[in-house]
Design a protein around this motif. Structure first.
Motif, PDB file in Angstrom:
ATOM      1  N   PRO A 194     -37.962  -6.272 -25.051  1.00  0.00           N
ATOM      2  CA  PRO A 194     -38.798  -7.407 -26.156  1.00  0.00           C
ATOM      3  C   PRO A 194     -36.511  -8.403 -26.658  1.00  0.00           C
ATOM      4  O   PRO A 194     -36.749  -8.660 -27.637  1.00  0.00           O
ATOM      5  CB  PRO A 194     -39.202  -6.904 -26.896  1.00  0.00           C
ATOM      6  N   TYR A 195     -35.700  -7.024 -26.979  1.00  0.00           N
ATOM      7  CA  TYR A 195     -34.294  -7.888 -27.585  1.00  0.00           C
ATOM      8  C   TYR A 195     -33.280  -7.295 -26.574  1.00  0.00           C
ATOM      9  O   TYR A 195     -33.186  -6.001 -26.366  1.00  0.00           O
ATOM     10  CB  TYR A 195     -34.502  -6.068 -28.010  1.00  0.00           C
ATOM     11  N   LEU A 196     -32.407  -8.140 -27.314  1.00  0.00           N
ATOM     12  CA  LEU A 196     -31.651  -8.257 -25.833  1.00  0.00           C
ATOM     13  C   LEU A 196     -29.583  -8.678 -26.836  1.00  0.00           C
ATOM     14  O   LEU A 196     -30.245  -9.211 -27.428  1.00  0.00           O
ATOM     15  CB  LEU A 196     -31.257  -9.304 -24.566  1.00  0.00           C
ATOM     16  N   VAL A 197     -28.690  -7.633 -26.895  1.00  0.00           N
ATOM     17  CA  VAL A 197     -28.032  -7.865 -27.170  1.00  0.00           C
ATOM     18  C   VAL A 197     -26.812  -8.082 -26.550  1.00  0.00           C
ATOM     19  O   VAL A 197     -26.535  -7.050 -25.084  1.00  0.00           O
ATOM     20  CB  VAL A 197     -27.405  -6.458 -28.286  1.00  0.00           C
ATOM     21  N   PHE A 198     -25.469  -8.666 -27.215  1.00  0.00           N
ATOM     22  CA  PHE A 198     -24.821  -9.251 -25.881  1.00  0.00           C
ATOM     23  C   PHE A 198     -22.668  -8.707 -25.585  1.00  0.00           C
ATOM     24  O   PHE A 198     -22.896  -8.320 -27.837  1.00  0.00           O
ATOM     25  CB  PHE A 198     -24.393 -10.817 -25.511  1.00  0.00           C
ATOM     26  N   ASN A 199     -23.351  -7.293 -25.647  1.00  0.00           N
ATOM     27  CA  ASN A 199     -21.766  -7.320 -25.552  1.00  0.00           C
ATOM     28  C   ASN A 199     -20.320  -7.996 -24.423  1.00  0.00           C
ATOM     29  O   ASN A 199     -20.780  -8.039 -23.917  1.00  0.00           O
ATOM     30  CB  ASN A 199     -21.341  -5.413 -25.230  1.00  0.00           C
ATOM     31  N   ASP A 200     -18.910  -7.754 -24.996  1.00  0.00           N
ATOM     32  CA  ASP A 200     -18.040  -8.088 -23.980  1.00  0.00           C
ATOM     33  C   ASP A 200     -17.420  -6.650 -23.959  1.00  0.00           C
ATOM     34  O   ASP A 200     -15.991  -6.945 -25.266  1.00  0.00           O
ATOM     35  CB  ASP A 200     -17.514  -9.077 -24.167  1.00  0.00           C
ATOM     36  N   HIS A 201     -16.961  -6.053 -23.806  1.00  0.00           N
ATOM     37  CA  HIS A 201     -16.105  -4.517 -23.414  1.00  0.00           C
ATOM     38  C   HIS A 201     -15.142  -4.661 -22.446  1.00  0.00           C
ATOM     39  O   HIS A 201     -14.081  -4.007 -22.619  1.00  0.00           O
ATOM     40  CB  HIS A 201     -16.425  -3.720 -23.454  1.00  0.00           C
ATOM     41  N   LEU A 202     -14.905  -5.878 -21.588  1.00  0.00           N
ATOM     42  CA  LEU A 202     -13.569  -5.603 -20.942  1.00  0.00           C
ATOM     43  C   LEU A 202     -12.390  -5.738 -21.303  1.00  0.00           C
ATOM     44  O   LEU A 202     -12.593  -6.098 -22.482  1.00  0.00           O
ATOM     45  CB  LEU A 202     -13.703  -6.923 -20.041  1.00  0.00           C
ATOM     46  N   PRO A 203     -11.556  -5.375 -20.988  1.00  0.00           N
ATOM     47  CA  PRO A 203      -9.530  -5.445 -22.231  1.00  0.00           C
ATOM     48  C   PRO A 203      -9.112  -6.451 -21.552  1.00  0.00           C
ATOM     49  O   PRO A 203      -8.148  -6.577 -21.191  1.00  0.00           O
ATOM     50  CB  PRO A 203      -9.202  -3.522 -21.779  1.00  0.00           C
ATOM     51  N   HIS A 204      -9.476  -7.788 -22.157  1.00  0.00           N
ATOM     52  CA  HIS A 204      -8.917  -9.042 -21.692  1.00  0.00           C
ATOM     53  C   HIS A 204      -7.294  -8.823 -21.853  1.00  0.00           C
ATOM     54  O   HIS A 204      -6.647  -9.431 -20.786  1.00  0.00           O
ATOM     55  CB  HIS A 204      -9.778 -10.112 -22.936  1.00  0.00           C
ATOM     56  N   ASP A 205      -6.944  -8.377 -23.443  1.00  0.00           N
ATOM     57  CA  ASP A 205      -5.031  -8.369 -23.834  1.00  0.00           C
ATOM     58  C   ASP A 205      -4.518  -7.778 -21.978  1.00  0.00           C
ATOM     59  O   ASP A 205      -4.055  -8.063 -21.690  1.00  0.00           O
ATOM     60  CB  ASP A 205      -5.004  -7.872 -24.373  1.00  0.00           C
ATOM     61  N   ARG A 206      -4.897  -6.522 -22.049  1.00  0.00           N
ATOM     62  CA  ARG A 206      -4.354  -5.505 -20.969  1.00  0.00           C
ATOM     63  C   ARG A 206      -4.364  -7.215 -18.845  1.00  0.00           C
ATOM     64  O   ARG A 206      -3.815  -7.436 -18.433  1.00  0.00           O
ATOM     65  CB  ARG A 206      -4.680  -4.582 -20.552  1.00  0.00           C
ATOM     66  N   LEU A 207      -5.659  -7.379 -19.076  1.00  0.00           N
ATOM     67  CA  LEU A 207      -6.196  -7.757 -17.707  1.00  0.00           C
ATOM     68  C   LEU A 207      -5.521  -9.273 -17.870  1.00  0.00           C
ATOM     69  O   LEU A 207      -4.540  -9.798 -16.225  1.00  0.00           O
ATOM     70  CB  LEU A 207      -7.312  -8.328 -17.827  1.00  0.00           C
ATOM     71  N   ALA A 208      -5.500 -10.062 -19.071  1.00  0.00           N
ATOM     72  CA  ALA A 208      -4.136 -11.626 -18.678  1.00  0.00           C
ATOM     73  C   ALA A 208      -2.956 -11.325 -18.497  1.00  0.00           C
ATOM     74  O   ALA A 208      -2.430 -11.720 -17.825  1.00  0.00           O
ATOM     75  CB  ALA A 208      -4.851 -12.359 -19.565  1.00  0.00           C
ATOM     76  N   GLU A 209      -2.379  -9.832 -19.036  1.00  0.00           N
ATOM     77  CA  GLU A 209      -1.055  -9.851 -18.443  1.00  0.00           C
ATOM     78  C   GLU A 209      -0.849  -9.035 -17.652  1.00  0.00           C
ATOM     79  O   GLU A 209       0.372  -8.572 -16.991  1.00  0.00           O
ATOM     80  CB  GLU A 209      -0.499  -9.197 -19.841  1.00  0.00           C
TER      81      GLU A 209
END
Length: 382
Positions: free
Chosen positions: A155-170
């Motif tokens: 009944p309960y969902l939490v949204f996460n974003d643990h991708l290392p975006h800064d490193r991947l963007a570079e």
């Protein structure tokens, strides 16, 4: 299952009016206003509302004590429930990842966890509530997710974003890439390729989230954001109907969530440690500023009890207000109006603590014993 009829006497009891020496009676799974059943002398003990834990993943080691040792997951749920009870927790949200990280956080492992909870939850005393922690950039899984939550009774969902975006963007390799790949059962090269592909989904994520949140809201799913960093983060989630923020990283985010009428959940290990292990905002400081509605175990089940007592001992809050952060506060966030207080008509969830060392001596959930130890056990059984 049969609940007990008892009257507890001689203890200091944390009632809605405050801590006082009073009798506390329970029958048919609820607190009642008149004395009933056997009288149990609890002189030298404190009786407090049972702990409602809004987010905990400390059960992972019970489900998979070693890599690959996952064959008896239902037994892992039973073992985890025993630890919950031993720490005064009477309602527990079991937070399970659905993540690109693989291993214990993989979609396949999540399916096993939720099926195991379904298999045994009615046989246990502690009220177990499954929670899915979903990685926002896994767009291929959006379509199936609502029906899976319904199938698994989540009944309960939490949204996460643990991708290392800064490193991947570079275009750089993230730290600990080889270790992550090993846990996920991939080569480092394949793991990095997958991370880059997920990162590239970024432009499509907001619209996909809009549609998914609308669908889940229509199905009555409770939703929360995780690790909000700014007021803008909170505003974006608020626009999608989310009212709960788990472990905001900054005072700005916590203040924004509260100003918008939402709820803030903080980690009790942050309180016990005296700060965030990641260098984020101090939970004690946020509590002192009034930006906290509930404390959760996060990764350590003893911490909610210890954190509440520490807040009271150090004068940040008085005991009723501190204990409300682990009982009535989280119950209200989940809409569980039947628990969180030692009051007639409420569910008979309670924890008994030794008045001297504040260790858990007994736990009752719905008027049934989930944990009983030491001198208190002798008093109940003699």
């Amino acid at each position: 299952m049969t609940s007990l009829e008892l009257t507890l006497t001689g203890a200091q009891v944390l009632l809605p009016s405050g801590l006082e020496r009073a009798d506390l009676s329970l029958a048919d799974g609820c607190f009642v206003s008149s004395a009933t059943g056997r009288r149990i002398d609890l002189a030298g003990y404190l009786v407090l509302p049972g702990i409602v834990d809004l987010h905990g993943d400390g059960f992972e080691r019970h489900m998979a004590p070693r890599r690959g040792a996952m064959k008896e997951m239902a037994e892992g749920v039973v073992a985890a429930e025993a630890e919950l009870a031993a720490n005064g927790i009477t309602t527990a949200v079991m937070a399970q990842f659905w993540s690109w990280e693989g291993g214990l956080r993989s979609p396949e492992f999540a399916a096993g966890v939720f099926r195991a909870i379904q298999q045994v939850r009615e046989q246990l005393v502690t009220d177990l509530i499954p929670q899915l922690r979903f990685e926002t950039h896994m767009l291929d899984d959006y379509e199936a997710l609502p029906d899976l939550l319904e199938e698994w009774q989540v009944p309960y969902l939490v949204f996460n974003d643990h991708l290392p975006h800064d490193r991947l963007a570079e275009g750089r390799k993230p730290p600990r890439l080889a270790g992550q790949a090993l846990k996920a059962g991939r080569s480092p090269e394949a793991h990095l390729e997958m991370l880059m592909a997920l990162h590239a989904n970024g432009d499509r994520v907001p619209a996909a989230l809009d549609a998914l949140c609308l669908e889940l809201q229509g199905r009555g799913v409770i939703m929360a954001s995780h690790d909000d960093h700014s007021a803008a983060d909170c505003a974006a989630w608020q626009a999608r109907g989310l009212r709960i923020s788990e472990f905001p990283e900054t005072a700005e985010a916590a203040e924004a969530r509260r100003a918008a009428g939402g709820h803030v959940i903080l980690g009790s290990p942050n309180v016990v440690r005296g700060g965030s292990h990641k260098g984020n905002a101090s939970a004690v400081e946020l509590i002192a500023m009034g930006y906290c509605d509930a404390l959760a175990s996060d990764y350590h089940y003893p911490s909610p009890r210890r954190a509440a007592l520490m807040l009271a001992r150090t004068g940040v809050l008085d005991l009723p207000a501190a204990w409300a952060l682990v009982s009535s506060g989280p119950a209200k966030i989940l809409g569980l109006s039947d628990r969180g207080e030692l009051a007639p008509g409420k569910r008979a969830d309670l924890v008994i603590l030794d008045a001297q060392n504040h260790r858990v001596a007994a736990t009752f959930a719905g008027g049934r014993v989930s944990y009983l130890s030491g001198d208190v056990a002798t008093r109940f059984l003699s």
